[in-house]
Design a protein around this motif. Structure first.
Motif, PDB file in Angstrom:
ATOM      1  N   HIS A 251      71.886  -9.682  14.465  1.00 49.49           N
ATOM      2  CA  HIS A 251      72.440  -9.915  13.397  1.00 49.49           C
ATOM      3  C   HIS A 251      73.922  -9.494  13.888  1.00 49.49           C
ATOM      4  CE1 HIS A 251      69.675 -11.353  10.898  1.00 49.49           C
ATOM      5  NE2 HIS A 251      68.595 -10.412  11.582  1.00 49.49           N
ATOM      6  N   ARG A 252      75.015 -10.243  14.268  1.00 53.12           N
ATOM      7  CA  ARG A 252      76.451 -10.143  15.200  1.00 53.12           C
ATOM      8  C   ARG A 252      77.317  -9.503  13.498  1.00 53.12           C
ATOM      9  NH1 ARG A 252      75.603 -15.436  16.491  1.00 53.12           N
ATOM     10  NH2 ARG A 252      77.740 -16.012  15.368  1.00 53.12           N
ATOM     11  N   GLY A 253      77.900  -8.384  13.953  1.00 51.52           N
ATOM     12  CA  GLY A 253      79.355  -8.294  12.837  1.00 51.52           C
ATOM     13  C   GLY A 253      78.372  -7.164  12.314  1.00 51.52           C
ATOM     14  N   THR A 254      77.331  -6.072  12.431  1.00 52.01           N
ATOM     15  CA  THR A 254      76.338  -6.147  11.344  1.00 52.01           C
ATOM     16  C   THR A 254      75.661  -4.669  11.778  1.00 52.01           C
ATOM     17  OG1 THR A 254      75.214  -8.822  10.710  1.00 52.01           O
ATOM     18  CG2 THR A 254      73.757  -6.661   9.930  1.00 52.01           C
ATOM     19  N   GLY A 255      75.134  -4.100  10.520  1.00 51.18           N
ATOM     20  CA  GLY A 255      74.849  -2.836  10.923  1.00 51.18           C
ATOM     21  C   GLY A 255      73.775  -2.837  10.735  1.00 51.18           C
ATOM     22  N   HIS A 256      73.267  -1.388  10.620  1.00 48.98           N
ATOM     23  CA  HIS A 256      71.739  -0.963  10.418  1.00 48.98           C
ATOM     24  C   HIS A 256      70.500  -1.613   9.177  1.00 48.98           C
ATOM     25  CE1 HIS A 256      69.217   2.057  11.974  1.00 48.98           C
ATOM     26  NE2 HIS A 256      68.491   2.428  10.897  1.00 48.98           N
ATOM     27  N   ASP A 257      71.018  -2.128   8.088  1.00 46.47           N
ATOM     28  CA  ASP A 257      69.767  -2.944   8.045  1.00 46.47           C
ATOM     29  C   ASP A 257      70.349  -3.858   6.573  1.00 46.47           C
ATOM     30  OD1 ASP A 257      71.521  -1.107   5.792  1.00 46.47           O
ATOM     31  OD2 ASP A 257      70.086   0.310   5.069  1.00 46.47           O
ATOM     32  N   GLN A 258      71.669  -4.046   6.420  1.00 50.64           N
ATOM     33  CA  GLN A 258      71.757  -5.029   5.549  1.00 50.64           C
ATOM     34  C   GLN A 258      70.926  -6.664   5.836  1.00 50.64           C
ATOM     35  OE1 GLN A 258      73.986  -3.483   7.825  1.00 50.64           O
ATOM     36  NE2 GLN A 258      75.869  -3.651   7.137  1.00 50.64           N
ATOM     37  N   TYR A 259      70.431  -6.480   7.428  1.00 49.43           N
ATOM     38  CA  TYR A 259      69.742  -8.033   7.292  1.00 49.43           C
ATOM     39  C   TYR A 259      68.708  -8.129   6.758  1.00 49.43           C
ATOM     40  CZ  TYR A 259      68.462  -5.131  11.851  1.00 49.43           C
ATOM     41  OH  TYR A 259      68.555  -3.786  12.267  1.00 49.43           O
ATOM     42  N   ILE A 260      67.848  -6.964   6.270  1.00 48.78           N
ATOM     43  CA  ILE A 260      66.586  -6.537   5.777  1.00 48.78           C
ATOM     44  C   ILE A 260      66.342  -6.789   4.362  1.00 48.78           C
ATOM     45  CG2 ILE A 260      64.394  -4.594   4.939  1.00 48.78           C
ATOM     46  CD1 ILE A 260      65.577  -3.472   7.726  1.00 48.78           C
ATOM     47  N   THR A 300      73.815 -14.993  14.157  1.00 46.93           N
ATOM     48  CA  THR A 300      72.774 -14.541  14.158  1.00 46.93           C
ATOM     49  C   THR A 300      72.777 -15.372  16.452  1.00 46.93           C
ATOM     50  OG1 THR A 300      71.955 -16.515  13.805  1.00 46.93           O
ATOM     51  CG2 THR A 300      70.904 -14.368  12.152  1.00 46.93           C
ATOM     52  N   THR A 301      72.018 -14.737  16.469  1.00 49.00           N
ATOM     53  CA  THR A 301      72.538 -15.370  18.683  1.00 49.00           C
ATOM     54  C   THR A 301      70.703 -14.932  18.696  1.00 49.00           C
ATOM     55  OG1 THR A 301      74.909 -14.846  18.981  1.00 49.00           O
ATOM     56  CG2 THR A 301      72.758 -15.062  20.254  1.00 49.00           C
ATOM     57  N   THR A 302      69.632 -15.262  19.296  1.00 50.10           N
ATOM     58  CA  THR A 302      69.136 -15.403  19.888  1.00 50.10           C
ATOM     59  C   THR A 302      68.354 -15.443  21.553  1.00 50.10           C
ATOM     60  OG1 THR A 302      67.898 -15.909  17.495  1.00 50.10           O
ATOM     61  CG2 THR A 302      66.150 -15.760  18.841  1.00 50.10           C
ATOM     62  N   THR A 303      67.673 -14.754  21.635  1.00 46.80           N
ATOM     63  CA  THR A 303      67.263 -14.632  22.889  1.00 46.80           C
ATOM     64  C   THR A 303      65.929 -14.997  23.376  1.00 46.80           C
ATOM     65  OG1 THR A 303      69.117 -13.182  23.945  1.00 46.80           O
ATOM     66  CG2 THR A 303      67.100 -13.506  25.307  1.00 46.80           C
ATOM     67  N   TRP A 304      64.929 -15.850  24.175  1.00 45.21           N
ATOM     68  CA  TRP A 304      63.695 -15.870  24.250  1.00 45.21           C
ATOM     69  C   TRP A 304      63.545 -16.302  25.129  1.00 45.21           C
ATOM     70  CZ3 TRP A 304      62.213 -17.034  19.259  1.00 45.21           C
ATOM     71  CH2 TRP A 304      62.936 -17.470  18.681  1.00 45.21           C
ATOM     72  N   GLU A 305      62.390 -15.084  25.803  1.00 49.22           N
ATOM     73  CA  GLU A 305      61.793 -15.338  27.594  1.00 49.22           C
ATOM     74  C   GLU A 305      60.654 -15.166  27.448  1.00 49.22           C
ATOM     75  OE1 GLU A 305      63.718 -12.655  29.590  1.00 49.22           O
ATOM     76  OE2 GLU A 305      65.201 -11.873  28.497  1.00 49.22           O
ATOM     77  N   SER A 306      60.607 -16.473  28.161  1.00 52.25           N
ATOM     78  CA  SER A 306      58.947 -16.536  28.413  1.00 52.25           C
ATOM     79  C   SER A 306      58.298 -16.688  26.802  1.00 52.25           C
ATOM     80  CB  SER A 306      58.441 -15.906  29.602  1.00 52.25           C
ATOM     81  OG  SER A 306      59.471 -15.960  30.856  1.00 52.25           O
ATOM     82  N   THR A 307      58.706 -17.758  26.307  1.00 52.13           N
ATOM     83  CA  THR A 307      57.712 -17.071  24.930  1.00 52.13           C
ATOM     84  C   THR A 307      57.092 -17.869  24.685  1.00 52.13           C
ATOM     85  OG1 THR A 307      60.076 -16.966  24.303  1.00 52.13           O
ATOM     86  CG2 THR A 307      58.294 -16.823  22.349  1.00 52.13           C
ATOM     87  N   LEU A 308      56.861 -19.591  24.892  1.00 55.29           N
ATOM     88  CA  LEU A 308      55.912 -20.019  24.230  1.00 55.29           C
ATOM     89  C   LEU A 308      55.082 -21.354  25.260  1.00 55.29           C
ATOM     90  CD1 LEU A 308      57.806 -20.756  20.472  1.00 55.29           C
ATOM     91  CD2 LEU A 308      56.106 -18.904  21.800  1.00 55.29           C
ATOM     92  N   THR A 309      55.601 -22.248  25.980  1.00 53.65           N
ATOM     93  CA  THR A 309      55.299 -22.821  27.163  1.00 53.65           C
ATOM     94  C   THR A 309      55.666 -23.392  27.744  1.00 53.65           C
ATOM     95  OG1 THR A 309      56.272 -24.472  25.596  1.00 53.65           O
ATOM     96  CG2 THR A 309      54.241 -24.212  24.639  1.00 53.65           C
ATOM     97  N   PRO A 310      55.810 -24.110  29.120  1.00 49.91           N
ATOM     98  CA  PRO A 310      56.912 -24.651  30.156  1.00 49.91           C
ATOM     99  C   PRO A 310      58.272 -24.626  30.046  1.00 49.91           C
ATOM    100  CG  PRO A 310      54.820 -25.604  30.336  1.00 49.91           C
ATOM    101  CD  PRO A 310      54.318 -24.802  28.814  1.00 49.91           C
ATOM    102  N   PRO A 311      58.997 -24.636  30.699  1.00 55.20           N
ATOM    103  CA  PRO A 311      60.168 -24.721  29.894  1.00 55.20           C
ATOM    104  C   PRO A 311      61.054 -26.148  30.045  1.00 55.20           C
ATOM    105  CG  PRO A 311      60.330 -23.929  32.617  1.00 55.20           C
ATOM    106  CD  PRO A 311      58.473 -23.958  31.508  1.00 55.20           C
ATOM    107  N   LEU A 312      61.584 -26.049  28.712  1.00 52.66           N
ATOM    108  CA  LEU A 312      62.184 -27.397  28.452  1.00 52.66           C
ATOM    109  C   LEU A 312      63.143 -28.188  29.542  1.00 52.66           C
ATOM    110  CD1 LEU A 312      62.481 -27.285  24.542  1.00 52.66           C
ATOM    111  CD2 LEU A 312      60.854 -28.027  25.678  1.00 52.66           C
ATOM    112  N   PRO A 313      63.140 -28.799  29.824  1.00 46.84           N
ATOM    113  CA  PRO A 313      63.861 -29.477  30.799  1.00 46.84           C
ATOM    114  C   PRO A 313      65.708 -29.830  30.228  1.00 46.84           C
ATOM    115  CG  PRO A 313      62.277 -31.534  30.066  1.00 46.84           C
ATOM    116  CD  PRO A 313      61.799 -30.609  29.600  1.00 46.84           C
ATOM    117  N   GLY A 314      65.305 -29.775  29.311  1.00 49.91           N
ATOM    118  CA  GLY A 314      66.402 -30.694  28.841  1.00 49.91           C
ATOM    119  C   GLY A 314      67.084 -32.138  29.129  1.00 49.91           C
ATOM    120  N   THR A 315      68.034 -32.610  28.764  1.00 48.42           N
ATOM    121  CA  THR A 315      68.903 -33.520  29.731  1.00 48.42           C
ATOM    122  C   THR A 315      69.734 -33.190  30.840  1.00 48.42           C
ATOM    123  OG1 THR A 315      68.905 -34.234  26.909  1.00 48.42           O
ATOM    124  CG2 THR A 315      70.150 -35.645  28.993  1.00 48.42           C
TER     125      THR A 315
END
Length: 444
Positions: A251-260, A300-315
């Motif tokens: 949660h960008r620009g956010t402190g300890h617990d506001q997002y809860i 928000t920014t999210t990093t996903w690593e080896s999460t669920l299935t093989p890599p999406l090839p994209g376009t």
């Protein structure tokens, strides 16, 4: 003062507000549940029962929240009849000066979604206690949680208990917690491991030690990058040390617990957290597929690593700079900077454009299968050298009126430019869009 691993944070650690009331997927193996249970499609009413347990001399009053009969949406009903079905277990750990009720925004959604949620009242860090945070650093609270998990699972075969036969004891358990409770949660993956844990969500934690090879869990970190209490960099270190599958919701620009609490990004927090548990413990692929949308907001920014299935090839795309009509190349097989200096297209000039949702994209080079990064938080030149996607590897695609596209780096909100008519390496430092910031997106 910087927070270092296993360094005391001071007596202020905890919850400041409690008293007031298509993904990027890596190639690693998924650890989703193999549960035969169908994930619930409806919300449940919530019941609560209290158990007076202990671990040695440590009193562990535990309130268990669970799916109950009745209409959803109300407050937990003491000793309400348990809803029909069998449910996975997710333990929740409160922060300093808190209790299960003060963390209702994180406890209740789990029970409503079909989880049994034991929430202990820790004997030295709950409201009205001395606030002995040493009990986190010496492992007492992590060991308390293991005891609570043992006692909870035992209810599945306890004659006369309403939860008898209602607990899924085959898929492992989930654990979650905020602040001091987040550290307690991370401790169960590291210094005081519990092999039963299949999923974990530490909110606002710090690094409690090296990962234990005894624990195999899907781990989601949730943190504000301006947290003044639990240093963001320490949580990032903890994240980096763990094997995938894992994810980090910032949660960008956010402190300890506001997002809860209700309001600021509360919806993204709860949706991501609940669906992470649904995927991990119910093998709910629909919840898995909702994760990118769950986590997305303007801050928000999210990093996903080896999460669920093989890599999406994209376009498959190439980028041709309007500054010189040359194609962008990942120099030196991806080891060098990106430069718009090629007249034709080969592997070094091809990229997978991966849609991250919300207008966000990442570019994965065909030269080395690495993601393009705005080095040095956007102040350095673009290089294809990253194995996963975070803020430095995320760009917003801007469609220009002339049919070209521009790329705005998420890390600094600056546009990618081909300086000096395309003769110099690309850098994300432009504040406006001109010819040097415009690219033809050539597919195939």
């Amino acid at each position: 003062m910087p927070i270092r691993r296993r360094t005391l944070l001071g007596t202020f650690l905890g919850l400041s507000a409690a008293g007031a009331g298509a993904p990027l997927l890596g190639a690693g193996p998924a650890r989703a549940a193999t549960s035969s249970l169908d994930a619930p499609t409806q919300r449940f009413a919530i019941g609560v029962r209290e158990y007076a347990w202990s671990r040695g001399s440590r009193r562990l009053v535990t309130r268990i929240f669970y799916p109950a009969t009745g209409s959803p949406g109300g407050n937990p009903v003491p000793n309400a009849p348990v809803a029909g079905g069998v449910f996975p277990v997710v333990e929740f750990s409160h922060g300093l000066g808190g209790n299960p009720e003060s963390y209702a925004p994180l406890v209740r959604p789990l029970a409503e979604a079909g989880f049994v949620v034991p929430a202990p009242v820790f004997p030295t860090t709950s409201s009205g206690t001395p606030g002995n945070i040493q009990d986190v650093y010496n492992g007492n609270q992590s060991m308390d949680v293991s005891e609570v998990i043992t006692r909870t699972l035992a209810l599945n075969t306890t004659a006369g208990d309403p939860l008898n036969g209602r607990l899924d004891t085959t898929v492992g358990v989930g654990v979650a917690g905020h602040s001091l409770g987040g550290m307690t949660t991370h401790g169960l993956l590291t210094a005081w491991p519990d092999e039963r844990i299949a999923a974990a969500v530490p909110f606002a934690c710090v690094d409690m030690g090296n990962p234990s090879s005894r624990v195999t869990a899907n781990v989601l970190f949730v943190h504000g990058d301006q947290d003044p209490i639990c240093q963001y960099s320490s949580a990032r270190q903890a994240y980096a040390e763990l094997p995938a599958p894992k994810a980090f919701l910032t949660h960008r620009g956010t402190g300890h617990d506001q997002y809860i609490w209700s309001g600021y990004n509360h919806t993204q927090t709860v949706a991501t957290y609940v669906d992470w548990m649904r995927w991990s413990l119910y093998a709910d692929t629909a919840a898995r597929d909702r994760l990118p949308a769950d986590a997305t907001s303007g801050t928000t920014t999210t990093t996903w690593e080896s999460t669920l299935t093989p890599p999406l090839p994209g376009t498959v795309v190439s980028l041709r700079s309007r500054a010189n009509n040359q194609y962008v190349c990942a120099e030196n097989g991806g080891a060098g900077q990106l430069v718009a200096n090629r007249a034709s297209v080969g592997p070094w000039e091809q990229f997978d454009l991966v849609d991250l949702g919300g207008g966000g994209i990442a570019l994965r080079s065909h030269a080395n299968s690495q993601y393009v990064c705005a080095e040095n938080a956007g102040a350095g030149q673009l290089v294809a050298n990253r194995t996963s996607v975070g803020p430095w590897e995320t760009f917003q695609r801007v469609n220009n009126a002339d049919g070209t596209v521009s790329l705005r780096a998420q890390v600094n909100s600056r546009y990618v430019t081909a300086p000096n008519g395309g003769a110099q390496p690309l850098i994300a430092n432009a504040t406006t869009i001109g010819t040097s910031e415009s690219f033809d997106l050539v597919t195939g």
